[in-house]
Design a protein around this motif. Sequence first.
Motif, mmCIF file in Angstrom:
data_model
loop_
_atom_site.group_PDB
_atom_site.id
_atom_site.type_symbol
_atom_site.label_atom_id
_atom_site.label_comp_id
_atom_site.label_asym_id
_atom_site.label_seq_id
_atom_site.Cartn_x
_atom_site.Cartn_y
_atom_site.Cartn_z
ATOM 1 N N VAL A 204 47.148 34.263 28.177
ATOM 2 C CA VAL A 204 47.579 33.456 27.027
ATOM 3 C C VAL A 204 47.976 32.038 27.427
ATOM 4 N N ALA A 205 48.355 31.824 28.661
ATOM 5 C CA ALA A 205 48.817 30.496 29.096
ATOM 6 C C ALA A 205 47.727 29.854 29.942
ATOM 7 N N PRO A 206 46.999 28.915 29.385
ATOM 8 C CA PRO A 206 45.795 28.436 30.092
ATOM 9 C C PRO A 206 46.099 27.746 31.414
ATOM 10 N N LYS A 207 47.294 27.210 31.595
ATOM 11 C CA LYS A 207 47.564 26.470 32.828
ATOM 12 C C LYS A 207 48.087 27.362 33.957
ATOM 13 N N ALA A 208 48.573 28.547 33.628
ATOM 14 C CA ALA A 208 49.216 29.400 34.632
ATOM 15 C C ALA A 208 48.187 30.218 35.403
ATOM 16 N N GLU A 209 48.533 30.584 36.634
ATOM 17 C CA GLU A 209 47.641 31.385 37.455
ATOM 18 C C GLU A 209 47.570 32.832 36.959
ATOM 19 N N TYR B 287 56.646 36.300 26.377
ATOM 20 C CA TYR B 287 55.581 35.429 26.889
ATOM 21 C C TYR B 287 55.832 35.271 28.384
ATOM 22 N N THR C 178 54.536 34.081 32.217
ATOM 23 C CA THR C 178 53.586 33.328 33.043
ATOM 24 C C THR C 178 53.892 33.583 34.523
ATOM 25 N N THR D 156 53.400 31.733 38.187
ATOM 26 C CA THR D 156 53.081 30.471 38.840
ATOM 27 C C THR D 156 52.956 30.694 40.342
ATOM 28 N N ASP E 51 57.901 33.783 34.904
ATOM 29 C CA ASP E 51 58.783 33.309 33.837
ATOM 30 C C ASP E 51 58.597 34.180 32.622
#
Lengths: 238, 238, 238, 238, 238, 238
Positions: free
Chosen positions: A20-25, A38, A40, A42, A115
């Motif tokens: 769901v979080a496009p920037k997270a690994e 939610y 993420t 990192t 997170d």
Amino acid sequence: MRPSGRQADEMRAVSLERGVAPKAEGSCLVTFGGTKVYVTATVETTLPSWRRNSGLGWVTAEYGMLPRATDQRTRREAAAGKQSGRTQEIQRLIGRSLRAVVDMQALGENQITLDCDVLEADGGTRTASITGAYVALVDAVRWLEARGLTKGPHVLRDSLAAVSCGIYRGVPVLDLDYLEDSEAHTDANFVMTGEGRFVEIQGTAEQVPFSRAELDSLMGLAEKGINALTVLQKAALA
Amino acid sequence: MRPSGRQADEMRAVSLERGVAPKAEGSCLVTFGGTKVYVTATVETTLPSWRRNSGLGWVTAEYGMLPRATDQRTRREAAAGKQSGRTQEIQRLIGRSLRAVVDMQALGENQITLDCDVLEADGGTRTASITGAYVALVDAVRWLEARGLTKGPHVLRDSLAAVSCGIYRGVPVLDLDYLEDSEAHTDANFVMTGEGRFVEIQGTAEQVPFSRAELDSLMGLAEKGINALTVLQKAALA
Amino acid sequence: MRPSGRQADEMRAVSLERGVAPKAEGSCLVTFGGTKVYVTATVETTLPSWRRNSGLGWVTAEYGMLPRATDQRTRREAAAGKQSGRTQEIQRLIGRSLRAVVDMQALGENQITLDCDVLEADGGTRTASITGAYVALVDAVRWLEARGLTKGPHVLRDSLAAVSCGIYRGVPVLDLDYLEDSEAHTDANFVMTGEGRFVEIQGTAEQVPFSRAELDSLMGLAEKGINALTVLQKAALA
Amino acid sequence: MRPSGRQADEMRAVSLERGVAPKAEGSCLVTFGGTKVYVTATVETTLPSWRRNSGLGWVTAEYGMLPRATDQRTRREAAAGKQSGRTQEIQRLIGRSLRAVVDMQALGENQITLDCDVLEADGGTRTASITGAYVALVDAVRWLEARGLTKGPHVLRDSLAAVSCGIYRGVPVLDLDYLEDSEAHTDANFVMTGEGRFVEIQGTAEQVPFSRAELDSLMGLAEKGINALTVLQKAALA
Amino acid sequence: MRPSGRQADEMRAVSLERGVAPKAEGSCLVTFGGTKVYVTATVETTLPSWRRNSGLGWVTAEYGMLPRATDQRTRREAAAGKQSGRTQEIQRLIGRSLRAVVDMQALGENQITLDCDVLEADGGTRTASITGAYVALVDAVRWLEARGLTKGPHVLRDSLAAVSCGIYRGVPVLDLDYLEDSEAHTDANFVMTGEGRFVEIQGTAEQVPFSRAELDSLMGLAEKGINALTVLQKAALA
Amino acid sequence: MRPSGRQADEMRAVSLERGVAPKAEGSCLVTFGGTKVYVTATVETTLPSWRRNSGLGWVTAEYGMLPRATDQRTRREAAAGKQSGRTQEIQRLIGRSLRAVVDMQALGENQITLDCDVLEADGGTRTASITGAYVALVDAVRWLEARGLTKGPHVLRDSLAAVSCGIYRGVPVLDLDYLEDSEAHTDANFVMTGEGRFVEIQGTAEQVPFSRAELDSLMGLAEKGINALTVLQKAALA
């Protein structure tokens, strides 16, 4: 009868939405009924100073709740200037639990931070967080592996999920929602591996101390719930 | 040419999803391209002490960013123990802007708090927050009206939206994304009413001071953007 | 009529006293009528860690107000344990504005800190701070140049001054004092270069949104005020 | 073999010295081998605001460690400006555990605060704290009863003690000292009543997840330890 | 020989400029040579909660230093987020000293706050602060008396001044400046009344403990300095 | 007559128990009548960064009070999030006093931290702390000497003790307890060496300024008390 009409051994509807979080690994939006977290993951190639040059990686977690995740607005911790004792207790639990299934040598000198931010809170935010964080963690590890940044073959020794159980109006029930949690006289959180071993047990008598027999029945429910969650995790990660 | 391939006067895709937070009196998930903000509106019937017994209501805002809304993980402000100057500046802007369209007498002695939490940040988080917060605010006001808790007929005097413009590689462009924002030599945020009046203008020369003519062209773009946002807000609120 | 009896386009008496702080590399006591700000410029040959080895210098600012600069005593921020959002917003504005006229390459790896401490507050403390800080900055740059510590010929690309304008009882007026500021329905701060270009514009509708025509008339007043301030700065620095 | 030469089911020498703090309504210096905790109970007739006028009392706890209770000096939390997550977690545990044996209606609108300050730390500081805090709590309740300040006959429903167990080099052992605790792959804390019911269980796998059989054997050890502590508490309170 | 060329019993040039802060009920810009402190007195008719309804007034002080009062820039305490131990020690000393000459019953339920902000620091900032604060305090008391807000005839029982003395290169000297203070092996601050009685003595051996004879000679110098300051205070207040 | 029935020049019973903290390099439980302070000395071979590579050691102190050392429970400073001004003032005094008898060159690049934690407070906690801290400091220095870690022969130039005196109901008395301290109109703390020289004098008029004759009589009492304390320290250290 449970407020939700569920059977004593019936979990709420659970969903695990990856990516769901496009920037997270790694990332996962996890819902346990009306609870939505939610998560993420990192990846950082720097470690906290006390861990450097040890040949070992590190996994840690932070937890937060949006102010209106709850029925009454909760004060924003950033505005209050500190994290509550409850928040710290939960994020320590999440980090410690995840570390129990990670081979730090295989991870190599990388840090993964999970997170967990609660968008909606209806009981079980810490167990949902752990269950979703495992999924995000897997994706973060795969991200490292795809880049050849790990140091060994089996970074994750097993899968990990968590569920709460409690004694509600005298009956042991699985996966407490907020209404049940407020009233239950015993409340226990179980973090377990996919193979059915325990990573963390936290049982608390809110009013009435509980017996060993009661604890046994809660453990039985937890095993059932963890099995179901493990199946869902495997499906999500397939 | 813009990195996204957009025309100079072309906004990113905008969406306004109402009612995403089931417990809040108003809510909106707003996206401006890759920027996504989760906004909730909380109604409380108590006011801050300095505002009590004035016959007037109050509207305020708080802003936060999930740690992994950004490419690099940002430190969690609750863990750092304070809100950054940037965060405070943004939340003060959001609250001040919204108050400009609220008739505090008509609102009566109620407080509405807008929480804007950025899930993904790709430039324009403050303008997206204001645009979405207006939608959540309308729902919160309707919630009060439905319960007969307001004190006058037109709590909201006008609608409100916000957009950024800037001079990117010498060309005035509308609705900067992160790549443009990092490079633009002038960056301006406009908060305007549906009727096209200004509530707030903040123009900043990052490197090269700008001329009155350049500011005029940015204003023209902003008016165009605000018109488009106002149409979307009306549709969302219908 | 303005409370002070001034014309709409008339500034308050302004004075710029250089060299008031004997230990600082630059300093200026600036007064705009009843507003008095004590500004010092500190040169340091070390940079913040994120700026080191970039070949570039840095300019930053801090702002404070003595507790009894105001009619009612204001709580001391050091005792409160934090700077207010307003303070942070102002000091960010001062630093950002000054940086817009500095050639960081020519400055070389030096840091200049402008401390603006308000001794008396009667409206316009941020615009007086910027106007006085420019004077102190010039002296600090000269101090560096005299020691051969700069890296290029034109560290300062232009002069810089700031003034506020607003719509007071329906009339656009220049350089608001506190009484006007409290009542004005629009309040705008302009930071401009000696050549008349804009570095920062911040316009805020306190109650009633403003039109483009109103903004235009405020800009006209600002240009007039900045011209006058630029003349005074030149005289002070001669 | 355990580093101390103890049998697997053998506790360290335990002592409970009542009345060590002459000013407090209750106090106890508790030692579990090389762990020494100074506990005071303070009675206040005012309650936290959220508890007032409920007809119910309140029991809470705070925990601290003198800087040189440990082999290496630990930073003083008052100087650091905050309590660590570990400290908060422990003091929440102590307070919650004690509340489980208190009849808040019988206590009446009084507050009892247990302060547990560790003079020497050699493992098991939280379990020693709870065991000693119960003794101090009894004296505080007697102090209230002697003054006719309670509202019912049985303020304390049962006695309370705590002990840790763990799996050390593959063997379940009772009452871990610091050397064992550092190396144990599973560590569990048990808070139980004198009648043998559970108030709190916290089991943690440090490295290797544990099985239900292992947890069972730890519970058996804990029951044995709690029995011994209960006898000592009775003797101390006679 | 002293760095300044002064005689051993010679004070620096002292000036006391009243009424520098137009908004404050009392104020004084005090200079002791190169030390300059801006003092304001604020009258408030509300008291701290613990003092209310006692029939007694309260006098308190706060102290701060502008960042560039010193040769090297000192970090702004508001930015650091707390007042240093040194700052707190000094402001406690100032408040305590002033309270010793105030008849709290005659003052009535009013609070006077003395803010001492150091513009330039060259040794003796605390003694200059006290000496100037007495002047500002007198004006604040007169302000109250002029409005009939005091409760008795002699609010101030005596005047108050302060001076430092020290042993510099083996010789007792009066009114240390910064160079002397850095090197002195004994440093003592004396707060005395106009009638020559002691309110506060703080003597500190920086390196070499001092004898009673040395202390006696410092006291003699202090008496001389206080006499001179008392004359200047009378002149300023005439 | 004194509340305790003591003679004017009679100290309370004093005891100095060495070695109470098994993990510390030095420790002392010091009692002055009903005041009891637990002091530990910690040796570290690292220095604060500003002191490194100077060839000199460092001695510092921290002070705290258990919440129930006082009649009314005092708020825990770690929970409050900061040390009070009083705490900082006292710990600065303790550290400064001890440094006056230490030859920093002989100590070498080692740091000794004295932690003074008050278990019971009945007046004179700072003087008891200093007196006990000297004893703990001696043991820490001996610990270093035994390991050949010092750089010179006489690390400690003299012994150090402290006592308070005051004027109670018009009579100068030695070693104030809490009841006397609350009522005394002058209160003075003396820190002196075994040879009878002064390291620190702090005299404060609580209500009535004091004369030089009164100060002289307090000094006489202090010398007597310090002599007695010096004898006890020697005995404890033998």
